[in-house]
Design a protein around this motif. Structure first.
Motif, short mmCIF file in Angstrom:
data_model
loop_
_atom_site.label_atom_id
_atom_site.label_comp_id
_atom_site.label_asym_id
_atom_site.label_seq_id
_atom_site.Cartn_x
_atom_site.Cartn_y
_atom_site.Cartn_z
N VAL A 174 37.46 48.10 47.87
CA VAL A 174 38.52 49.06 48.14
C VAL A 174 39.00 49.54 46.78
O VAL A 174 39.36 48.71 45.92
N VAL A 175 38.98 50.85 46.55
CA VAL A 175 39.31 51.39 45.23
C VAL A 175 40.34 52.51 45.35
O VAL A 175 40.48 53.13 46.40
N ASP A 176 41.03 52.75 44.23
CA ASP A 176 41.82 53.98 44.11
C ASP A 176 41.10 54.85 43.09
O ASP A 176 39.92 54.61 42.79
N ASN A 177 41.75 55.83 42.55
CA ASN A 177 41.08 56.73 41.59
C ASN A 177 40.77 56.06 40.26
O ASN A 177 40.02 56.61 39.46
N GLU A 178 41.33 54.88 40.03
CA GLU A 178 41.25 54.27 38.71
C GLU A 178 40.61 52.88 38.69
O GLU A 178 39.97 52.50 37.71
N LYS A 179 40.79 52.09 39.76
CA LYS A 179 40.41 50.69 39.69
C LYS A 179 40.01 50.15 41.07
O LYS A 179 40.29 50.76 42.09
N ILE A 180 39.40 48.96 41.03
CA ILE A 180 39.10 48.24 42.27
C ILE A 180 40.37 47.51 42.69
O ILE A 180 40.94 46.75 41.92
N LEU A 181 40.80 47.78 43.92
CA LEU A 181 42.00 47.14 44.45
C LEU A 181 41.69 45.84 45.16
O LEU A 181 42.52 44.93 45.19
N ALA A 182 40.49 45.75 45.77
CA ALA A 182 40.17 44.56 46.55
C ALA A 182 38.67 44.44 46.76
O ALA A 182 37.95 45.44 46.78
N LEU A 183 38.23 43.22 46.92
CA LEU A 183 36.89 42.93 47.39
C LEU A 183 37.07 42.80 48.89
O LEU A 183 37.61 41.81 49.39
N ALA A 184 36.70 43.83 49.61
CA ALA A 184 37.05 44.00 51.02
C ALA A 184 36.78 42.75 51.85
O ALA A 184 35.70 42.18 51.82
N GLY A 185 37.80 42.33 52.59
CA GLY A 185 37.68 41.21 53.49
C GLY A 185 37.60 39.85 52.84
O GLY A 185 37.48 38.84 53.52
N VAL A 186 37.67 39.79 51.50
CA VAL A 186 37.52 38.52 50.80
C VAL A 186 38.77 38.19 50.00
O VAL A 186 39.45 37.21 50.26
N ILE A 187 39.05 39.00 48.99
CA ILE A 187 40.20 38.74 48.11
C ILE A 187 40.63 40.05 47.46
O ILE A 187 39.81 40.94 47.23
N TRP A 188 41.91 40.12 47.17
CA TRP A 188 42.43 41.34 46.59
C TRP A 188 42.51 41.22 45.10
O TRP A 188 42.49 40.13 44.54
N GLY A 189 42.61 42.36 44.45
CA GLY A 189 42.53 42.40 43.01
C GLY A 189 43.85 42.23 42.29
O GLY A 189 44.92 42.43 42.84
N ALA A 190 43.74 41.87 41.04
CA ALA A 190 44.90 41.76 40.16
C ALA A 190 45.40 43.16 39.85
O ALA A 190 44.61 44.09 39.71
N GLY A 191 46.69 43.29 39.76
CA GLY A 191 47.25 44.57 39.31
C GLY A 191 47.84 45.43 40.41
O GLY A 191 48.54 46.39 40.12
N SER A 192 47.59 45.14 41.67
CA SER A 192 48.17 45.94 42.76
C SER A 192 48.95 45.07 43.73
O SER A 192 49.36 45.52 44.79
N GLU A 193 49.13 43.81 43.35
CA GLU A 193 49.78 42.87 44.25
C GLU A 193 51.29 43.13 44.37
O GLU A 193 51.91 43.71 43.49
#
Length: 115
Positions: free
Chosen positions: A62-81
């Motif tokens: 799952v991404v926005d225009n700049e970064k990966i927000l999450a590894l879908a269905g597994v774990i979410w990314g640092a920086g958008s929590e």
């Protein structure tokens, strides 16, 4: 479950009661639109625990225009929590290919409730 904050605790409780993964993003940390797509080979992803992972083509992200927000269905990314200073929340409730999610999680040795 370890208590993190009210929003994260609510999402974990919802997931445990319904078996439906849910995640709250800090909406103010998201740049533009959100897209679900396959990762690029060898793309790097940093998860909520600040561990870096090397992704493969079939990993769903799952991404926005700049970064990966999450590894879908597994774990979410640092920086958008969601943190205590979060003011705006984006809610994600989604179903992803369960076979691919399990393959990705197993390959990366990620054991999460969402998976």
């Amino acid at each position: 479950q370890e208590s993190i904050n009210n929003w994260v605790d609510f999402s974990n409780l919802f997931m445990l009661f319904t078996s439906q993964p849910i995640h709250f993003f800090d909406a103010d940390k998201i740049d533009g639109d959100i897209v679900v797509k396959e990762a690029n080979w060898w793309e790097k992803f940093v998860d909520l625990t600040w561990k870096e992972h090397t992704l493969e083509k079939w990993d769903i992200i799952v991404v926005d225009n700049e970064k990966i927000l999450a590894l879908a269905g597994v774990i979410w990314g640092a920086g958008s929590e969601v943190v205590e200073t979060t003011k705006n929340i984006l809610v994600e409730i989604a179903n992803f290919d369960p076979i691919q999610i399990r393959k990705t999680a197993n390959r990366l040795a990620l054991r999460t409730d969402a998976k």
